[in-house]
Scaffold this motif. Structure first.
Motif, mmCIF file in Angstrom:
data_model
loop_
_atom_site.group_PDB
_atom_site.id
_atom_site.type_symbol
_atom_site.label_atom_id
_atom_site.label_comp_id
_atom_site.label_asym_id
_atom_site.label_seq_id
_atom_site.Cartn_x
_atom_site.Cartn_y
_atom_site.Cartn_z
ATOM 1 N N HIS A 107 -39.513 48.757 -5.658
ATOM 2 C CA HIS A 107 -39.633 49.689 -4.739
ATOM 3 C C HIS A 107 -38.844 49.676 -3.620
ATOM 4 C CE1 HIS A 107 -43.027 51.675 -6.651
ATOM 5 N NE2 HIS A 107 -43.608 50.490 -7.045
ATOM 6 N N LEU A 108 -37.485 49.455 -3.873
ATOM 7 C CA LEU A 108 -36.584 49.225 -2.548
ATOM 8 C C LEU A 108 -35.673 50.368 -2.560
ATOM 9 C CD1 LEU A 108 -35.929 45.274 -2.308
ATOM 10 C CD2 LEU A 108 -37.639 46.809 -1.367
ATOM 11 N N GLY A 109 -35.761 51.158 -3.351
ATOM 12 C CA GLY A 109 -34.666 52.385 -3.669
ATOM 13 C C GLY A 109 -33.576 52.218 -4.480
ATOM 14 N N LYS A 110 -32.848 53.115 -4.498
ATOM 15 C CA LYS A 110 -31.620 53.071 -5.571
ATOM 16 C C LYS A 110 -30.604 51.970 -5.095
ATOM 17 C CE LYS A 110 -31.947 57.998 -6.951
ATOM 18 N NZ LYS A 110 -31.325 59.088 -6.939
ATOM 19 N N LYS A 111 -30.462 51.629 -3.905
ATOM 20 C CA LYS A 111 -29.661 50.678 -3.225
ATOM 21 C C LYS A 111 -30.082 49.589 -2.937
ATOM 22 C CE LYS A 111 -26.111 54.172 -1.532
ATOM 23 N NZ LYS A 111 -25.455 54.634 -0.343
ATOM 24 N N GLY A 112 -31.181 49.368 -3.229
ATOM 25 C CA GLY A 112 -32.053 47.964 -3.019
ATOM 26 C C GLY A 112 -31.916 47.258 -4.132
#
Length: 266
Positions: free
Chosen positions: A40-45
């Protein structure tokens, strides 16, 4: 949501992996045993994953026949309302804010429900119903730790690796004894009382019985392994026995306040 903790690099902790685990050894060593997924850190995480090396399960033997199924709920300990609207950056979902009043928009931000970024209660869908209460002739709780699986955790020299993995296992043993070394209650509402305990070392060629640990000895084992890990340069936190107070960012605090009444410590 970033938690404000003095002297803690939160982004460094969330970027840690099995072969770069120092921040996890310092702040969240149990993740190296029970596994984790930064989902759950996003596409760039980071999307780092580590499979669990410790498996614990409760097994029922010879159940009574039953066909009844019931709906359920995957609970959220914060009891957040999934209908709450939030605005967030698709590339970094840790950057979100609670929407109050009219919708907000602009840039690459999305206006969605809180559940879209992993919060809130999640009800079972049709077809995912679980079995209703059922009786068994015998119920066994069993746990296994895989030393082969722990080889995924790599922190430096062979000596440091061995000490780090021993520390991870000792934490699991202490947690297991604390949870199951006495009567315990399952989330289903079933209360179980252990009547017999057996530990077995599964060797390459032969198996051997091992004397079970009591809670005091298990905790002493954690302390001893932590001291050895420190001597070999692992960043085992000296703060483990100190009080740690976590403060949520204001966006999360707003959602919590919308669900829970104000507490005495607010």
């Amino acid at each position: 949501t970033w938690l404000k903790i003095k002297d803690w690099d939160t982004r460094g902790a969330l970027a840690a992996t099995a072969d770069d685990p120092d921040m996890l050894f310092e702040w969240f060593p149990q993740a190296l045993l029970f596994g984790f997924w930064q989902s759950h850190l996003g596409k760039k995480g980071s999307q780092a994953k580590l499979a669990r090396s410790w498996v614990s399960e409760v097994v029922g033997i010879r159940p009574a026949a039953i066909d009844t199924r019931t709906l359920g709920l995957k609970g959220d300990p914060l009891n957040l309302n999934i209908e709450e609207k939030v605005i967030y950056d698709e590339d970094d979902v840790t950057d979100w804010d609670f929407v109050e009043g009219a919708k907000k928009s602009g840039g690459s931000s999305k206006n969605e429900r809180l559940s879209e970024i992993g919060h809130g209660q999640v009800p079972f869908r049709t077809g995912q119903e679980t079995l209703a209460a059922v009786s068994f002739e015998t119920i066994t709780q069993r746990a296994t730790v895989s030393f082969a699986g722990l080889r995924r955790v790599w922190t430096g020299s062979p000596e440091a690796n061995a000490a780090g993995r021993a520390l991870i296992v000792s934490i699991g043993l202490a947690a297991h004894v604390a949870a199951f070394g006495r009567p315990f209650s399952l989330r289903s509402g079933c209360d179980l009382r252990p009547v017999h305990t057996r530990w077995t070392w599964l060797g390459e060629e032969n198996d051997a019985e091992v004397e079970p640990l009591g809670l005091e000895r298990a905790c002493d084992l954690v302390t001893g392994c932590a001291e050895l890990a420190q001597e070999l340069g692992l960043p085992v936190g000296s703060h483990w026995n100190s009080e740690l107070r976590l403060t949520p960012k204001e966006n999360l605090a707003k959602v919590i306040r919308a669900t829970y009444p104000a507490g005495r410590d607010e």
